[in-house]
Design a protein around this motif. Structure first.
Motif, PDB file in Angstrom:
ATOM      1  N   SER A 244       0.841  -1.196   0.000  1.00  0.00           N
ATOM      2  CA  SER A 244       0.000   0.000   0.000  1.00  0.00           C
ATOM      3  C   SER A 244       0.875   1.246   0.000  1.00  0.00           C
ATOM      4  O   SER A 244       1.996   1.236   0.527  1.00  0.00           O
ATOM      5  CB  SER A 244      -0.909   0.003   1.228  1.00  0.00           C
ATOM      6  OG  SER A 244      -0.134   0.029   2.422  1.00  0.00           O
ATOM      7  N   LEU A 245       0.360   2.294  -0.615  1.00  0.00           N
ATOM      8  CA  LEU A 245       1.117   3.540  -0.767  1.00  0.00           C
ATOM      9  C   LEU A 245       0.206   4.697  -0.385  1.00  0.00           C
ATOM     10  O   LEU A 245      -0.923   4.800  -0.873  1.00  0.00           O
ATOM     11  CB  LEU A 245       1.579   3.671  -2.214  1.00  0.00           C
ATOM     12  CG  LEU A 245       2.583   4.772  -2.554  1.00  0.00           C
ATOM     13  CD1 LEU A 245       3.914   4.493  -1.891  1.00  0.00           C
ATOM     14  CD2 LEU A 245       2.761   4.851  -4.075  1.00  0.00           C
ATOM     15  N   SER A 246       0.696   5.588   0.496  1.00  0.00           N
ATOM     16  CA  SER A 246      -0.129   6.726   0.907  1.00  0.00           C
ATOM     17  C   SER A 246       0.754   7.923   1.222  1.00  0.00           C
ATOM     18  O   SER A 246       1.866   7.764   1.748  1.00  0.00           O
ATOM     19  CB  SER A 246      -0.963   6.367   2.144  1.00  0.00           C
ATOM     20  OG  SER A 246      -0.125   5.983   3.229  1.00  0.00           O
ATOM     21  N   PRO A 247       0.288   9.154   0.894  1.00  0.00           N
ATOM     22  CA  PRO A 247       1.071  10.348   1.223  1.00  0.00           C
ATOM     23  C   PRO A 247       1.307  10.432   2.724  1.00  0.00           C
ATOM     24  O   PRO A 247       0.426  10.130   3.533  1.00  0.00           O
ATOM     25  CB  PRO A 247       0.183  11.492   0.728  1.00  0.00           C
ATOM     26  CG  PRO A 247      -0.694  10.871  -0.312  1.00  0.00           C
ATOM     27  CD  PRO A 247      -0.947   9.476   0.167  1.00  0.00           C
ATOM     28  N   ALA A 248       2.514  10.854   3.102  1.00  0.00           N
ATOM     29  CA  ALA A 248       2.867  10.958   4.529  1.00  0.00           C
ATOM     30  C   ALA A 248       3.367  12.351   4.862  1.00  0.00           C
ATOM     31  O   ALA A 248       4.165  12.536   5.776  1.00  0.00           O
ATOM     32  CB  ALA A 248       3.909   9.913   4.885  1.00  0.00           C
ATOM     33  N   GLY A 249       2.905  13.341   4.099  1.00  0.00           N
ATOM     34  CA  GLY A 249       3.276  14.717   4.394  1.00  0.00           C
ATOM     35  C   GLY A 249       4.319  15.257   3.440  1.00  0.00           C
ATOM     36  O   GLY A 249       4.946  14.511   2.677  1.00  0.00           O
ATOM     37  N   ALA A 250       4.485  16.554   3.490  1.00  0.00           N
ATOM     38  CA  ALA A 250       5.472  17.233   2.646  1.00  0.00           C
ATOM     39  C   ALA A 250       5.983  18.452   3.395  1.00  0.00           C
ATOM     40  O   ALA A 250       5.198  19.194   3.999  1.00  0.00           O
ATOM     41  CB  ALA A 250       4.855  17.638   1.307  1.00  0.00           C
ATOM     42  N   GLY A 251       7.289  18.650   3.372  1.00  0.00           N
ATOM     43  CA  GLY A 251       7.897  19.811   3.993  1.00  0.00           C
ATOM     44  C   GLY A 251       8.423  20.766   2.947  1.00  0.00           C
ATOM     45  O   GLY A 251       8.079  20.675   1.766  1.00  0.00           O
ATOM     46  N   THR A 252       9.269  21.678   3.360  1.00  0.00           N
ATOM     47  CA  THR A 252       9.833  22.642   2.422  1.00  0.00           C
ATOM     48  C   THR A 252      10.850  22.012   1.491  1.00  0.00           C
ATOM     49  O   THR A 252      11.096  22.534   0.401  1.00  0.00           O
ATOM     50  CB  THR A 252      10.490  23.799   3.184  1.00  0.00           C
ATOM     51  OG1 THR A 252      11.492  23.267   4.068  1.00  0.00           O
ATOM     52  CG2 THR A 252       9.457  24.570   3.998  1.00  0.00           C
ATOM     53  N   ASP A 253      11.436  20.873   1.893  1.00  0.00           N
ATOM     54  CA  ASP A 253      12.502  20.256   1.095  1.00  0.00           C
ATOM     55  C   ASP A 253      12.111  18.936   0.441  1.00  0.00           C
ATOM     56  O   ASP A 253      12.670  18.585  -0.606  1.00  0.00           O
ATOM     57  CB  ASP A 253      13.733  20.010   1.967  1.00  0.00           C
ATOM     58  CG  ASP A 253      14.435  21.291   2.374  1.00  0.00           C
ATOM     59  OD1 ASP A 253      13.970  22.368   1.982  1.00  0.00           O
ATOM     60  OD2 ASP A 253      15.444  21.209   3.099  1.00  0.00           O
TER      61      ASP A 253
ATOM     62  N   THR B 170       9.061  15.531  -0.179  1.00  0.00           N
ATOM     63  CA  THR B 170       7.738  14.934  -0.145  1.00  0.00           C
ATOM     64  C   THR B 170       7.898  13.494   0.337  1.00  0.00           C
ATOM     65  O   THR B 170       8.852  12.812  -0.043  1.00  0.00           O
ATOM     66  CB  THR B 170       7.092  14.953  -1.541  1.00  0.00           C
ATOM     67  OG1 THR B 170       7.018  16.305  -1.994  1.00  0.00           O
ATOM     68  CG2 THR B 170       5.695  14.356  -1.491  1.00  0.00           C
ATOM     69  N   MET B 171       6.975  13.040   1.197  1.00  0.00           N
ATOM     70  CA  MET B 171       7.090  11.715   1.791  1.00  0.00           C
ATOM     71  C   MET B 171       5.882  10.846   1.450  1.00  0.00           C
ATOM     72  O   MET B 171       4.755  11.344   1.378  1.00  0.00           O
ATOM     73  CB  MET B 171       7.219  11.819   3.311  1.00  0.00           C
ATOM     74  CG  MET B 171       8.608  12.158   3.805  1.00  0.00           C
ATOM     75  SD  MET B 171       9.052  13.899   3.540  1.00  0.00           S
ATOM     76  CE  MET B 171       7.979  14.732   4.703  1.00  0.00           C
ATOM     77  N   TYR B 172       6.146   9.570   1.278  1.00  0.00           N
ATOM     78  CA  TYR B 172       5.102   8.569   1.078  1.00  0.00           C
ATOM     79  C   TYR B 172       5.360   7.391   2.005  1.00  0.00           C
ATOM     80  O   TYR B 172       6.493   6.929   2.135  1.00  0.00           O
ATOM     81  CB  TYR B 172       5.075   8.078  -0.366  1.00  0.00           C
ATOM     82  CG  TYR B 172       4.356   9.005  -1.317  1.00  0.00           C
ATOM     83  CD1 TYR B 172       3.047   8.760  -1.707  1.00  0.00           C
ATOM     84  CD2 TYR B 172       4.990  10.134  -1.819  1.00  0.00           C
ATOM     85  CE1 TYR B 172       2.379   9.609  -2.577  1.00  0.00           C
ATOM     86  CE2 TYR B 172       4.340  11.002  -2.688  1.00  0.00           C
ATOM     87  CZ  TYR B 172       3.032  10.723  -3.064  1.00  0.00           C
ATOM     88  OH  TYR B 172       2.374  11.579  -3.914  1.00  0.00           O
TER      89      TYR B 172
END
Length: 301
Positions: A29-38, A40-42
């Protein structure tokens, strides 16, 4: 988009990277885990995290994590991210990327931290442990020469421009004049004279994970550098006064160092507002809250 030349990423891009380089995880399974200024996380399954830099410049920070976290992690008492897979560029995503073990925990905030004074002490102990680690041949050069570990005076020209930009954008409720006076008083102080140390560089609450009410892990070492420790202390103005005072007392920080740390808090705050005013309102709000806390704290001292 937060930056020029940002590389777009979505579920399909991440899936293609896994299929090409980590096929054993491609059907998870794959899901977005947030994004910061530098970055993007999944999240991949329950136990992995993919971290993808937004731009080629931000990829330099990722490479620092890939090189140094495996060496630093065994020497720290708290969990920190360690690259589990070092991803290489592809036509779909032409930058390096990483896979990490997922670290459970919640961001440090009022409903997750049990006792803020204890939390401040725990954070100070982690920072002291990090600063005590041998540099292992690293120095303040290349990607490890981050501005926050250097001189306040060297940043004055561009921070002064940020003050001017804040005057035209932020409402009058934020006292920019007083913030600039605190900044100017700090930049004429003597430069730090101690040795260079390892710096996390961005110990804000979103990078501090809490479990059972206590500091459990420290994440996001993209600002890892070698330099003077003053700026490392600047993020305590993101925390309640009880945590800030406990941190100060645990470190026994002298007044000049504290003043320079406060100036770094101001610099990061006004530059963040200036750069992200039109693109990242949540981060702008974080910067503003930090600056308001600096003003409140300064008035009480």
């Amino acid at each position: 988009m937060l930056h020029d030349n940002e590389v777009p990423v979505d579920d399909a891009v991440v899936r293609s990277l896994l299929e090409a380089q980590c096929p054993e995880w491609a059907d998870r399974s794959l899901s977005p885990a947030g994004a910061g200024t530098d970055n993007t996380m999944y999240r991949v399954g329950d136990d992995l995290l993919v971290r993808l830099p937004r731009t080629a410049e931000k990829a330099r920070s990722l490479r620092k994590e890939q090189e140094w976290l495996p060496r630093l992690a065994p020497l720290l008492a708290l969990p920190v991210p360690e690259p589990f897979h070092v991803g290489t560029p592809t036509p779909e995503f032409p930058l390096p990327w990483s896979v990490y073990r997922w670290i459970d925990g919640d961001e440090a905030q009022s409903d997750t931290v049990q006792d803020w004074a204890t939390f401040g002490t725990e954070l100070a102990e982690f920072v002291r442990d990090l600063h005590d680690i041998d540099l292992m041949g690293a120095g303040r050069a290349g990607d490890l020469s981050w501005y926050r570990g250097g001189s306040l005076q060297a940043c004055d020209e561009w921070i002064s421009k940020c003050f001017e930009e804040c005057r035209t954008s932020v409402d009058a409720d934020l006292d920019i004049e007083s913030l600039e006076r605190i900044w100017r008083a700090a930049i004429v102080l003597p430069e730090p004279s101690g040795p260079h140390v390892w710096l996390h560089g961005d110990l804000k609450p979103t990078n501090l994970l809490v479990a059972d009410g206590k500091l459990h892990a420290v994440i996001d070492f993209g600002c890892l550098s070698v330099g003077f420790p003053d700026a490392e202390h600047s993020t305590v103005w993101d925390l309640p006064p009880q945590a800030r005072h406990a941190y100060w007392n645990t470190f026994n920080i002298d007044e000049p160092t504290w003043s320079r740390a406060r100036a770094w808090a101001i610099a990061v705050g006004v530059s963040g507002i200036s750069y992200y005013w039109h693109t990242f309102p949540t981060f702008v709000a974080e910067c503003r809250a930090r600056l308001e806390e600096v003003l409140t704290d300064a008035a009480a001292r």
